[in-house]
Every structure is written in structure tokens, then in C-alpha cells.
Design a protein around this motif. Structure first.
Motif, PDB file in Angstrom:
ATOM      1  N   ASN A  87       1.053  -1.078   0.024  1.00  0.00           N
ATOM      2  CA  ASN A  87      -0.130   0.040  -0.011  1.00  0.00           C
ATOM      3  C   ASN A  87       0.932   1.304  -0.108  1.00  0.00           C
ATOM      4  OD1 ASN A  87      -3.136  -0.434   0.412  1.00  0.00           O
ATOM      5  ND2 ASN A  87      -2.208  -2.184   1.168  1.00  0.00           N
TER       6      ASN A  87
ATOM      7  N   ALA B  48       2.376   1.632  -3.563  1.00  0.00           N
ATOM      8  CA  ALA B  48       1.098   1.948  -4.499  1.00  0.00           C
ATOM      9  C   ALA B  48       0.916   3.516  -4.335  1.00  0.00           C
ATOM     10  CB  ALA B  48       0.176   1.068  -4.408  1.00  0.00           C
ATOM     11  N   GLY B  49       0.754   3.855  -2.874  1.00  0.00           N
ATOM     12  CA  GLY B  49       0.275   5.173  -2.798  1.00  0.00           C
ATOM     13  C   GLY B  49       1.292   6.085  -3.308  1.00  0.00           C
TER      14      GLY B  49
ATOM     15  N   GLY C 150       0.986   6.205  -7.288  1.00  0.00           N
ATOM     16  CA  GLY C 150      -0.003   7.174  -7.485  1.00  0.00           C
ATOM     17  C   GLY C 150      -0.070   8.451  -7.255  1.00  0.00           C
TER      18      GLY C 150
ATOM     19  N   GLN D  28       3.087  10.106   0.382  1.00  0.00           N
ATOM     20  CA  GLN D  28       2.092   9.143   0.233  1.00  0.00           C
ATOM     21  C   GLN D  28       2.474   7.742   0.794  1.00  0.00           C
ATOM     22  OE1 GLN D  28      -1.002   9.563  -0.897  1.00  0.00           O
ATOM     23  NE2 GLN D  28      -0.670  11.738  -1.239  1.00  0.00           N
TER      24      GLN D  28
ATOM     25  N   TYR E  13       0.435   6.083   3.659  1.00  0.00           N
ATOM     26  CA  TYR E  13      -0.521   4.916   3.210  1.00  0.00           C
ATOM     27  C   TYR E  13       0.401   3.539   4.284  1.00  0.00           C
ATOM     28  CZ  TYR E  13      -3.302   6.322  -0.200  1.00  0.00           C
ATOM     29  OH  TYR E  13      -4.310   7.117  -0.912  1.00  0.00           O
TER      30      TYR E  13
ATOM     31  N   LEU F 250      -5.032   9.520  -7.922  1.00  0.00           N
ATOM     32  CA  LEU F 250      -4.265   8.898  -6.788  1.00  0.00           C
ATOM     33  C   LEU F 250      -5.002   7.294  -6.721  1.00  0.00           C
ATOM     34  CD1 LEU F 250      -2.310   8.272  -4.599  1.00  0.00           C
ATOM     35  CD2 LEU F 250      -3.515   9.942  -3.292  1.00  0.00           C
TER      36      LEU F 250
ATOM     37  N   LYS G 257      -3.631   3.880  -7.063  1.00  0.00           N
ATOM     38  CA  LYS G 257      -3.189   3.033  -6.316  1.00  0.00           C
ATOM     39  C   LYS G 257      -3.874   1.865  -6.141  1.00  0.00           C
ATOM     40  CE  LYS G 257      -3.424   3.016  -1.314  1.00  0.00           C
ATOM     41  NZ  LYS G 257      -4.628   1.936  -1.258  1.00  0.00           N
TER      42      LYS G 257
END
Length: 337
Positions: free
Chosen positions: A7, A10-11, A14, A78, A82, A313, A317
């Protein structure tokens, strides 16, 4: 690879893509927020007109002033947010399951718990990344000398061109911004605006609370209407992210303006309206000289920028998380027993 790390990465991915798409809007919005005008002096230029004005007077590259540290800040923000959000979320879910075992609740994380999780993640993020955003604000609000004030090329001799080239200051880069902040307020200058920013953790808290509530209801409705399919499409994620960010931005925008005013270059001579000693001083001076309108300068631009960025985003994400989990699952299945 842990779910929290997936996460977090990915955050970050994004966030970088969303930042690249919406950065010119962010630059114009920061300039709008830091404009000091009297109550009756309202800007007559719209967002597009201001963007064109920057391009004509300072060059298109000024719309991307501070992009490099901003991308670093976005990835860091991010990723940190996350990562800790997933850790705190896992703890909240474990606590909810424990409560269900003793007959309290249904085992799901409620809205209040989601709000607390998002707020804690936001506080950690702010304390880690505030120095980056101070530098970004300085670079976004730096104004290059107007091109229009220079004589036309046909009027310049070779000697004049050499003199102008030597006299022209170097581009205002990241190191210049860092030095400016340090010279102005020392190390503590990199944490200017941290107080309103900490209060502003309510923005992502409200955003994620709204997002997860709407997502949960959509999945429940989808499960009831289509028993074999409770999934959500990328377009639906995009729209839910946009709606959640819109609600959060409207509520917390005045804090964002105060934060930008504190992080921008402080004018220590001349008009004292332009110099803020702290959060309370900024708020009082804005109320006195600009009225309530001052707290909502550039809000239209911010809504467009933040809603678009948040929607992109969330969509990217979720797709990155889904892809990473798919690859990891296939990798596990392909291993020989």
C-alpha cells in the motif's frame, strides 16, 4: 512483501502520477493563497488567465517551479501515510475482532476508528515531510523578473547581451530555497506552518472516512444486487475518490491558506501585513486586512486540482495494489510444492 509495504509503494506511485498531471494548477493555487490584498481588492483573473500570465511574464517553466522536491515530497508523503495507515488499520481491525469475541460490535472498523487511524497516519506524515513542503512553497511562490521588461533582441548589442547574461541571476533552485529558509529562520524555519498542517490532518481523515464509507456501501449494494460480484471498477474508485476529496477540501481550506502564508517568504520590511510571526498572528492579520474572503482565496482552483489529483491517486493506487497482489499470488501458486 507485507500488505502495508504494498500500500505504501502503491500510494507513492499514484501520488507521483497525480502530481505530474496537476502541478501547474497547484503552483497557481499556491500563488493565489499567498496574495496579500485588502478586503476590496479581489483578484479579477481566473485560473487559466493566471497560468497564461505566468507563462507570458516568467516562462512556462515557472509553472513547474519546485517540481523535483514536490515529487520527492509526494512520494515520501504518500508512502509514509499509506504505510502507517495500513499498520494502524490492521491494529484497529484486530481490536474490532477482539471486541466481537466478547460480544461487542460486529467486528468491523467503524467511522470513528477510521478517523483516528487516518489522523494518526497524517500526524506522522506531517512531522516527517513538512520541511520538503516548505521548500516547495518557496519555489512555487518565487517570481522571476518579467520577460516583457527586457529590451527586444533587435535593440541589444553584443556587449549589452553579455552584460545582461552576466547580470541575470541563476535559476531559483532547490538549494536556493533551502538556503533562503535557513537564513530567514534557521532549522526551525523548515517546520513553519506545522501547527495548522497538523490540524489539517483532518483533511485526509475526513477524505478517507468518506471514501471508505462510500466504498463499503457500494460494495454492500453490489453484493446484494449481484451475488457473484461485489468488486468495484477503476472508474467508480475515481469518482469516489473525487467526491471524498471535495468534501474534505471545502471543510479544511482556510487552514491550507494559513499554512501557505506561513511557509512563503516573509517580508520583514515595508508593509507589515505581509509578515506573520506565527499561526495566530497570520489569522488575526488576515481577518483584519482581508476579511473572511482571504481564507478562501484560490479555493476554486484548489478544488479542481485536489479533486482531480485525489481521484487519479485512488484509481492508480487501487490498480497497483491489485496488480501487486495478483503477481504475488501467482508467484506463490507457481512455486513447486
Amino acid at each position: 512483501m507485507s500488505d502495508a509495504l504494498i500500500n505504501g509503494l502503491a500510494g507513492a506511485g499514484g501520488g507521483i502520477i497525480a502530481q505530474l498531471i496537476t502541478y501547474p494548477l497547484q503552483t497557481v493555487n499556491t500563488r493565489q493563497q499567498t496574495e496579500r490584498g485588502l478586503k476590496k481588492e479581489k483578484s479579477k483573473l481566473g485560473t487559466i488567465e493566471q497560468m497564461l500570465q505566468v507563462i507570458n511574464h516568467e516562462g512556462w517553466e515557472r509553472l513547474y517551479g519546485g517540481l523535483a522536491p514536490s515529487l520527492v515530497g509526494t512520494a515520501a508523503s504518500q508512502g509514509v501515510y499509506y504505510y502507517f495507515y495500513q499498520i494502524f488499520r490492521n491494529k484497529a481491525e484486530a481490536a474490532a475482532l477482539e471486541r466481537r469475541k466478547i460480544g461487542v460490535g460486529d467486528g468491523s472498523v467503524g467511522m470513528l476508528s477510521s478517523l483516528v487511524v487516518a489522523a494518526l497516519s497524517g500526524c506522522v506524515n506531517v512531522l516527517f515531510t513538512n520541511p520538503i513542503w516548505v521548500v516547495v512553497t518557496r519555489m512555487q511562490t518565487y517570481k522571476k523578473n518579467s520577460k516583457k521588461s527586457e529590451p527586444g533582441p533587435e535593440l541589444l548589442t553584443a556587449q549589452d547581451e553579455a552584460v545582461l547574461a552576466a547580470a541575470e541571476p541563476p535559476p531559483f533552485g532547490t538549494t536556493h530555497a533551502i538556503q533562503e529558509v535557513y537564513d530567514e529562520a534557521g532549522v526551525l524555519g523548515f517546520w513553519r506552518g506545522v501547527f495548522p498542517t497538523l490540524i489539517m490532518v483532518s483533511n485526509p481523515s475526513i477524505q478517507f472516512m468518506l471514501y471508505e464509507t462510500m466504498l463499503k456501501k457500494l460494495k454492500q449494494r453490489r453484493a446484494l444486487s449481484k451475488k457473484d460480484n461485489s468488486g468495484v471498477t477503476a472508474l467508480e474508485i475515481f469518482l469516489l475518490g473525487a467526491l471524498a476529496k471535495l468534501g474534505a477540501t471545502v471543510v479544511t481550506y482556510p487552514l491550507l491558506v494559513v499554512k501557505s502564508r506561513l511557509q512563503a517568504k516573509q517580508v520583514t520590511t515595508g508593509d507589515r501585513r505581509h509578515h506573520y510571526k506565527g499561526t495566530s498572528d497570520a489569522i488575526l492579520k488576515m481577518i483584519r486586512y482581508e476579511g473572511l474572503y482571504g481564507f478562501y482565496k484560490g479555493m476554486g482552483t484548489k478544488i479542481v486540482q485536489s479533486v482531480l489529483a485525489a481521484a487519479v491517486l485512488f484509481m492508480i493506487k487501487e490498480e497497483l495494489v491489485r496488480g501487486a497482489r495478483f503477481l504475488l499470488t501467482n508467484k506463490v501458486k507457481s512455486k513447486p510444492p
